[in-house]
Design an enzyme around this catalytic site. Structure first.
Site, PDB file in Angstrom:
ATOM      1  N   VAL A  36       8.537  -1.892   5.983  1.00  0.00           N
ATOM      2  CA  VAL A  36       8.206  -0.469   5.861  1.00  0.00           C
ATOM      3  C   VAL A  36       8.741   0.029   4.520  1.00  0.00           C
ATOM      4  CG1 VAL A  36       8.004   0.073   8.308  1.00  0.00           C
ATOM      5  CG2 VAL A  36      10.232   0.210   7.225  1.00  0.00           C
ATOM      6  N   LYS A  37       7.874   0.728   3.795  1.00  0.00           N
ATOM      7  CA  LYS A  37       8.260   1.277   2.492  1.00  0.00           C
ATOM      8  C   LYS A  37       8.819   2.672   2.710  1.00  0.00           C
ATOM      9  CE  LYS A  37       5.520   0.743  -1.049  1.00  0.00           C
ATOM     10  NZ  LYS A  37       4.231   0.913  -1.767  1.00  0.00           N
ATOM     11  N   VAL A  38      10.018   2.883   2.214  1.00  0.00           N
ATOM     12  CA  VAL A  38      10.698   4.164   2.411  1.00  0.00           C
ATOM     13  C   VAL A  38      11.042   4.762   1.048  1.00  0.00           C
ATOM     14  CG1 VAL A  38      12.659   5.317   3.496  1.00  0.00           C
ATOM     15  CG2 VAL A  38      11.726   3.240   4.523  1.00  0.00           C
ATOM     16  N   VAL A  58       4.047  -1.447   4.053  1.00  0.00           N
ATOM     17  CA  VAL A  58       3.300  -0.226   4.391  1.00  0.00           C
ATOM     18  C   VAL A  58       4.238   0.974   4.287  1.00  0.00           C
ATOM     19  CG1 VAL A  58       1.951   0.958   6.157  1.00  0.00           C
ATOM     20  CG2 VAL A  58       1.865  -1.534   5.997  1.00  0.00           C
ATOM     21  N   THR A 103       0.860  -1.185   0.000  1.00  0.00           N
ATOM     22  CA  THR A 103       0.000   0.000   0.000  1.00  0.00           C
ATOM     23  C   THR A 103       0.895   1.234   0.000  1.00  0.00           C
ATOM     24  OG1 THR A 103      -0.101   0.281   2.397  1.00  0.00           O
ATOM     25  CG2 THR A 103      -1.746  -1.174   1.415  1.00  0.00           C
TER      26      THR A 103
END
Ligand code: G3P
Length: 219
Positions: free
Chosen positions: A85-87, A58, A27
């Protein structure tokens, strides 16, 4: 090969998990915004529960490194330590990726438009790289070539990073990303399903069904 779904729609996630060989869900704030109204944390928890055993990616909404680290810790507390975690790969993002990896977090480097951005994320320790294939194409960046270049770096350096192609608008882009070296793709459920219900396939199956009826019943 990993197939992930790029959505925050609970119904679409449930249908996709029941039907397709999906291994993860991705997402971002824009994808989540399309599902409003909801309580943010509750929506993430519902998505997590719908996909047991799958990876969940996310995106962080903060732009400053310190705030990203705090947000990532909150997401891990909320969703479990296997969360990715998307960075976004910016200057702050690269700094955050290095620190998040030191803290043992799973990281998906995202908003990648250029191969060098991805290569820096690989060196920073990212687990997945998400090149935005359609957006690259729209900006006259050859996403297939970029994926190939990032894949060469990963393979030559024996890095653990995987390329997760993202931002697809048609099946041709998905196939090209895989052909050029993507280890994984994340695709909207409707686009995934469209590959299985084209007119050619539907017509072929209808003809087989008619012939099966004939050979088994004589009708
Ligand atoms: O994961 C999000 C990425 O796929 C971006 O997609 O459709 O906004 O270009 P899009």
């Amino acid at each position: 090969m990993e197939w992930m779904i790029d959505t925050a729609n609970l119904k679409a996630i449930k249908e996709a998990v029941d039907m397709l060989p999906v291994t993860g869900v991705t997402t971002n704030p824009s994808i989540l915004k399309a599902e409003l109204p909801f309580d943010y944390e509750e929506q993430l928890k519902k998505i997590r529960l719908l996909m047991p055993g799958c990876s969940m990616h996310v995106q962080l909404g903060s732009e400053e490194c310190g705030a990203m680290l705090e947000e990532a810790a909150d997401l891990r507390a909320l969703l479990g330590k296997d969360i990715y975690v998307k960075v976004p790969v910016t200057e702050n993002g690269i700094k955050a990726i290095r620190l998040l990896k030191k803290r043992g977090m799973n990281v998906t480097a995202t908003a990648i438009y250029y191969p060098m951005q991805g290569m820096l994320a690989v060196s920073a320790g990212a687990d997945y790289l998400a090149p935005y294939c359609n957006r690259m194409e729209q900006n006259e960046i050859d996403f297939g070539k970029a994926i190939g270049q990032m894949r060469d770096m990963i393979d030559l350096g024996n890095y653990p990073a995987k390329i997760l192609g993202a931002s697809f608008k048609n099946a041709g882009q998905v196939v090209r990303a895989i052909d050029c070296g993507a280890h994984a793709v994340t695709v909207a459920p409707d686009l995934l399903r469209s590959a299985l219900k084209s007119a050619l396939v539907t017509d072929a199956v209808a003809a087989f069904t008619r012939d099966y009826q004939r050979i088994t019943t004589g009708e």
